[in-house]
Scaffold this active site. Structure first.
Site, PDB file in Angstrom:
ATOM      1  N   GLY A   1      -4.911  -1.954   4.975  1.00  0.00           N
ATOM      2  CA  GLY A   1      -4.122  -3.104   4.516  1.00  0.00           C
ATOM      3  C   GLY A   1      -4.814  -4.435   4.788  1.00  0.00           C
ATOM      4  O   GLY A   1      -4.907  -5.304   3.922  1.00  0.00           O
ATOM      5  N   ARG A   2      -5.318  -4.588   5.999  1.00  0.00           N
ATOM      6  CA  ARG A   2      -5.923  -5.884   6.368  1.00  0.00           C
ATOM      7  C   ARG A   2      -7.327  -6.045   5.801  1.00  0.00           C
ATOM      8  O   ARG A   2      -7.982  -7.055   6.042  1.00  0.00           O
ATOM      9  CB  ARG A   2      -5.907  -6.055   7.882  1.00  0.00           C
ATOM     10  CG  ARG A   2      -6.518  -4.895   8.662  1.00  0.00           C
ATOM     11  CD  ARG A   2      -6.126  -4.962  10.131  1.00  0.00           C
ATOM     12  NE  ARG A   2      -6.565  -3.796  10.889  1.00  0.00           N
ATOM     13  CZ  ARG A   2      -5.873  -2.663  11.003  1.00  0.00           C
ATOM     14  NH1 ARG A   2      -4.715  -2.532  10.376  1.00  0.00           N
ATOM     15  NH2 ARG A   2      -6.331  -1.662  11.725  1.00  0.00           N
TER      16      ARG A   2
ATOM     17  N   LYS B   1       9.249  -0.650  14.152  1.00  0.00           N
ATOM     18  CA  LYS B   1       9.815  -0.298  12.840  1.00  0.00           C
ATOM     19  C   LYS B   1      10.896   0.774  12.997  1.00  0.00           C
ATOM     20  O   LYS B   1      11.970   0.687  12.423  1.00  0.00           O
ATOM     21  CB  LYS B   1       8.716   0.268  11.923  1.00  0.00           C
ATOM     22  CG  LYS B   1       7.756  -0.743  11.361  1.00  0.00           C
ATOM     23  CD  LYS B   1       6.830  -0.036  10.364  1.00  0.00           C
ATOM     24  CE  LYS B   1       5.644  -0.898   9.981  1.00  0.00           C
ATOM     25  NZ  LYS B   1       4.661  -0.193   9.174  1.00  0.00           N
TER      26      LYS B   1
ATOM     27  N   HIS C   1      -5.660 -33.620  17.452  1.00  0.00           N
ATOM     28  CA  HIS C   1      -4.585 -34.484  17.955  1.00  0.00           C
ATOM     29  C   HIS C   1      -3.420 -33.680  18.498  1.00  0.00           C
ATOM     30  O   HIS C   1      -2.316 -34.211  18.650  1.00  0.00           O
ATOM     31  CB  HIS C   1      -4.139 -35.432  16.838  1.00  0.00           C
ATOM     32  CG  HIS C   1      -5.266 -36.316  16.400  1.00  0.00           C
ATOM     33  ND1 HIS C   1      -5.550 -37.502  17.011  1.00  0.00           N
ATOM     34  CD2 HIS C   1      -6.226 -36.125  15.452  1.00  0.00           C
ATOM     35  CE1 HIS C   1      -6.623 -38.037  16.438  1.00  0.00           C
ATOM     36  NE2 HIS C   1      -7.056 -37.215  15.494  1.00  0.00           N
TER      37      HIS C   1
ATOM     38  N   GLU D   1      -4.889  -6.734  14.697  1.00  0.00           N
ATOM     39  CA  GLU D   1      -4.343  -5.425  14.319  1.00  0.00           C
ATOM     40  C   GLU D   1      -5.472  -4.380  14.378  1.00  0.00           C
ATOM     41  O   GLU D   1      -5.241  -3.208  14.607  1.00  0.00           O
ATOM     42  CB  GLU D   1      -3.701  -5.477  12.928  1.00  0.00           C
ATOM     43  CG  GLU D   1      -2.715  -4.333  12.704  1.00  0.00           C
ATOM     44  CD  GLU D   1      -1.942  -4.426  11.398  1.00  0.00           C
ATOM     45  OE1 GLU D   1      -2.553  -4.289  10.327  1.00  0.00           O
ATOM     46  OE2 GLU D   1      -0.714  -4.624  11.438  1.00  0.00           O
TER      47      GLU D   1
ATOM     48  N   LYS E   1       0.847  -1.202   0.000  1.00  0.00           N
ATOM     49  CA  LYS E   1       0.000   0.000   0.000  1.00  0.00           C
ATOM     50  C   LYS E   1       0.881   1.251   0.000  1.00  0.00           C
ATOM     51  O   LYS E   1       0.712   2.155  -0.796  1.00  0.00           O
ATOM     52  CB  LYS E   1      -0.915  -0.040   1.230  1.00  0.00           C
ATOM     53  CG  LYS E   1      -1.840   1.146   1.333  1.00  0.00           C
ATOM     54  CD  LYS E   1      -2.826   0.978   2.477  1.00  0.00           C
ATOM     55  CE  LYS E   1      -3.546   2.291   2.739  1.00  0.00           C
ATOM     56  NZ  LYS E   1      -4.538   2.211   3.795  1.00  0.00           N
TER      57      LYS E   1
ATOM     58  N   GLU F   1      10.488  -4.728   4.653  1.00  0.00           N
ATOM     59  CA  GLU F   1      10.566  -6.122   4.214  1.00  0.00           C
ATOM     60  C   GLU F   1      10.273  -6.242   2.714  1.00  0.00           C
ATOM     61  O   GLU F   1      11.000  -6.899   1.965  1.00  0.00           O
ATOM     62  CB  GLU F   1       9.540  -6.989   4.973  1.00  0.00           C
ATOM     63  CG  GLU F   1       9.826  -7.191   6.441  1.00  0.00           C
ATOM     64  CD  GLU F   1       9.186  -6.122   7.318  1.00  0.00           C
ATOM     65  OE1 GLU F   1       8.944  -4.994   6.825  1.00  0.00           O
ATOM     66  OE2 GLU F   1       8.935  -6.423   8.500  1.00  0.00           O
TER      67      GLU F   1
HETATM   68  O1  F6P Z   1       3.160  -2.869   9.740  1.00  0.00           O
HETATM   69  C1  F6P Z   1       1.795  -3.048   9.637  1.00  0.00           C
HETATM   70  C2  F6P Z   1       1.308  -2.793   8.260  1.00  0.00           C
HETATM   71  O2  F6P Z   1       1.243  -1.432   8.044  1.00  0.00           O
HETATM   72  C3  F6P Z   1      -0.013  -3.462   8.020  1.00  0.00           C
HETATM   73  O3  F6P Z   1      -1.074  -2.752   8.505  1.00  0.00           O
HETATM   74  C4  F6P Z   1       0.019  -3.611   6.546  1.00  0.00           C
HETATM   75  O4  F6P Z   1      -0.931  -4.546   6.120  1.00  0.00           O
HETATM   76  C5  F6P Z   1       1.432  -4.067   6.339  1.00  0.00           C
HETATM   77  O5  F6P Z   1       2.174  -3.335   7.286  1.00  0.00           O
HETATM   78  C6  F6P Z   1       1.988  -3.871   4.957  1.00  0.00           C
HETATM   79  O6  F6P Z   1       1.961  -2.530   4.553  1.00  0.00           O
HETATM   80  P1  F6P Z   1       2.166  -2.129   3.046  1.00  0.00           P
HETATM   81  O7  F6P Z   1       1.081  -2.739   2.235  1.00  0.00           O
HETATM   82  O8  F6P Z   1       2.120  -0.632   3.030  1.00  0.00           O
HETATM   83  O9  F6P Z   1       3.521  -2.638   2.604  1.00  0.00           O
END
Ligand code: F6P
Length: 545
Positions: free
Chosen positions: A270-271, A507, A387, A356, A208, A214
């Protein structure tokens, strides 16, 4: 306008008093005294059937919970969200994932502008691209058709796509492979690409913000991997990379042509984004028609949530039941137990969605809450969990409400498997609710010393959600059901389910620690003694190799 804080509301006080009596009731009595309970305490909407009779509730509990929803202004909150008001107050944003699945003819306004045409323009662009890739019209740089799709993203830009791909694998293009890289641990990228030919691989960089550490790190590694495999010409990138983002500037700075960018908007959290362009990998896997069927499923549940009276409203009832256990019984977790192996990533998806969203400790007005907010969601598919951890649910000391998710028809029938699966899930909810009394255990001739070990106190609550089969539409309904159940809980707790400031501190600290770890000269560390020591130790250990 809600003026009273949650614990001051009449319904909350009444529920507190009611709980003192209700906690002593056993599901055995509740069922014995009401032979039709198992038929009565059910509700069906959009093809999803919810049996909530095995919950520790009476008619009065439900009435009081519904009263709580009313006193908490839930109806007004639902209307405000669907109208496009800026209900995400801390980020001053509308929250309109419902617009992502609205039909073409709908009109939903944000700042006076109807956003539905833009939503459908992106969907059409995704569909055209999908058709080109799946038909082989879209070629890689060396002229080969794309056989592998790798989504690079994390959090909401990964969990939804992975979950949906796994859930709908039965509908996917089996001649293609789909991979997902999220973790900054390099192994994730290495393993996902190990067997792939760069000439046949398409990367979707999904983010987003297009700033997430990452995702950007993995995207750079993917770029290097591709260039290495295809002779190093930067022009090859355009044929093997597309982006999904709200940030065109950053996409272009990364070197991806914005013509190959699929956009979405700041009013999609995002979620809550698996049905936006973030679902591009899903569409590539299952095709545009199935994707649209999934959106229609979402929309059916949206309409149900928006219009149905609370007493018959699936997400509202599930949200209220969750509050009952979380805030009155003190339950700390909810187990989500799909009896459908394709839903194996569903609990992980729900963890971000619920935790979240509602893992918050201050109200919308910024005041500390004096009640518990989100429970911990967890789970695994049945029968595997039976199990491993079900022992604790049956005989442990904690009360763990369970959501069983069941389908009447399997996607791939195989002998007696499905009947056996169904017998198991029904047996689990029965055993949890009714247990096995000491008298019953004794009457089986059990050695006296073993009786307490073999008795089950029961009275352990569960919901059973039953649907016909796991289709794209059903998946959409299921996800929307939980989205709105989470919304219901957040509205009653008077918190903002749509921000996530809690992830920021970690972060920021990682950004500070990284140069300290990488610097050639020994850095002056100003953390606590534990963090300083761990950094020093790591520096030494990596220098030693
Ligand atoms: O760190 C949390 C977050 O902001 C989530 O809410 C989001 O889904 C995820 O990181 C990834 O964010 P992006 O789509 O901006 O890379």
């Amino acid at each position: 306008m809600i003026t009273k804080s949650l614990t001051q509301r009449l319904a909350w006080k009444a529920l507190t008093a009611h709980h003192r009596k209700a906690k002593g009731l056993h599901l055995r009595e509740l069922f014995a005294n009401d032979p039709k309970r198992g038929e009565r305490l059910t509700v069906e909407a959009a093809g999803l059937f919810l049996d909530f009779s095995k919950n520790r509730v009476t008619d009065q509990t439900i009435a009081l919970l519904l009263q709580l929803a009313k006193e908490s202004g839930l109806r007004a909150r639902i209307n405000a969200m669907f109208r496009g008001e800026k209900v995400n107050v801390t980020e001053n944003r509308a929250v309109l994932h419902a617009a992502l699945r609205a039909p073409r003819s709908a009109s939903i306004r944000v700042d006076g502008k109807n956003v539905v045409p833009e939503v459908h323009a992106v969907l059409d662009k995704m569909a055209a691209f999908t058709d080109r890739v799946r038909s082989g019209a879209w070629k890689g740089y060396s002229g080969k058709r794309i056989k592998n799709v790798v989504n690079i993203g994390i959090g909401g830009s990964d969990l939804g796509p992975v979950m949906a791909y796994e859930a709908l694998k039965n509908y996917s293009a089996r001649g293609m492979t789909f991979g997902f890289v999220s973790n900054v641990d390099g192994i994730d990228f290495v393993e996902a690409t190990r067997a792939l030919d760069p000439a046949e691989t398409l990367f979707i960089v999904s983010s987003k913000t297009f700033t997430t550490m990452e995702t950007m790190t993995n995207a750079q590694s993917a770029r290097a991997w591709l260039l290495k495999g295809l002779g190093g010409n930067p022009k090859s990138v355009a044929k093997h990379f597309v982006a999904v983002s709200t940030n065109a500037e950053k996409v272009s700075a990364f070197g991806i042509d914005t013509a190959n960018m699929f956009g979405f908007w700041d009013w999609v959290g995002g979620r809550y984004s698996m049905d936006s362009a973030i679902g591009l990998s899903t569409m590539l896997a299952i095709g545009p028609d199935h994707f649209r069927a999934m959106l229609d499923g979402f929309h059916q549940m949206d309409e149900h949530f928006r219009t149905a009276p609370f007493a018959k409203n699936l997400p509202v009832l599930m949200g209220l039941l969750s509050i009952w256990y979380n805030d009155f019984f003190g339950s700390q977790t909810v187990a989500v137990l799909p009896y459908e192996n394709y839903l194996k990533r569903f609990p992980a998806y729900l963890q971000q969605l619920a935790m979240e969203s509602n893992g918050k400790r201050v109200t919308l007005e910024g005041k500390p809450v004096n009640y518990d907010t989100s429970p911990i969601y967890w789970g695994e598919p049945g029968t595997n969990g039976q199990h491993s951890f079900y022992q604790l649910i049956h005989q442990g000391t904690r009360l763990i409400p369970c959501d069983f998710i069941v389908f009447a028809r399997p996607l791939t029938p195989l002998g007696r498997h499905h009947d056996i699966l169904l017998a198991n899930v029904l047996a689990q909810s029965e055993a949890l609710a009714f247990g096995k009394t000491t008298a019953e255990v004794k009457s089986e001739g059990t050695l006296p010393g073993l009786v307490p070990h073999r008795a089950f106190d029961g009275n352990r609550p569960s919901n059973t959600l039953l649907a016909d089969r796991l289709t794209p539409a059903t998946l959409g309904k299921l996800v929307a059901l939980y989205e709105h159940s989470v919304f219901t809980q957040g509205a009653i707790w008077n918190i903002n389910p749509f921000d996530q400031w809690g992830v920021e501190l970690g972060k920021a600290l990682a950004q500070r620690i990284l140069p300290e770890i990488e610097s050639k000269v020994i850095p002056k560390l100003k953390h606590d003694s534990s963090t300083n020591n761990l950094i020093r130790r790591y520096r030494k250990m990596k220098a030693a190799k």
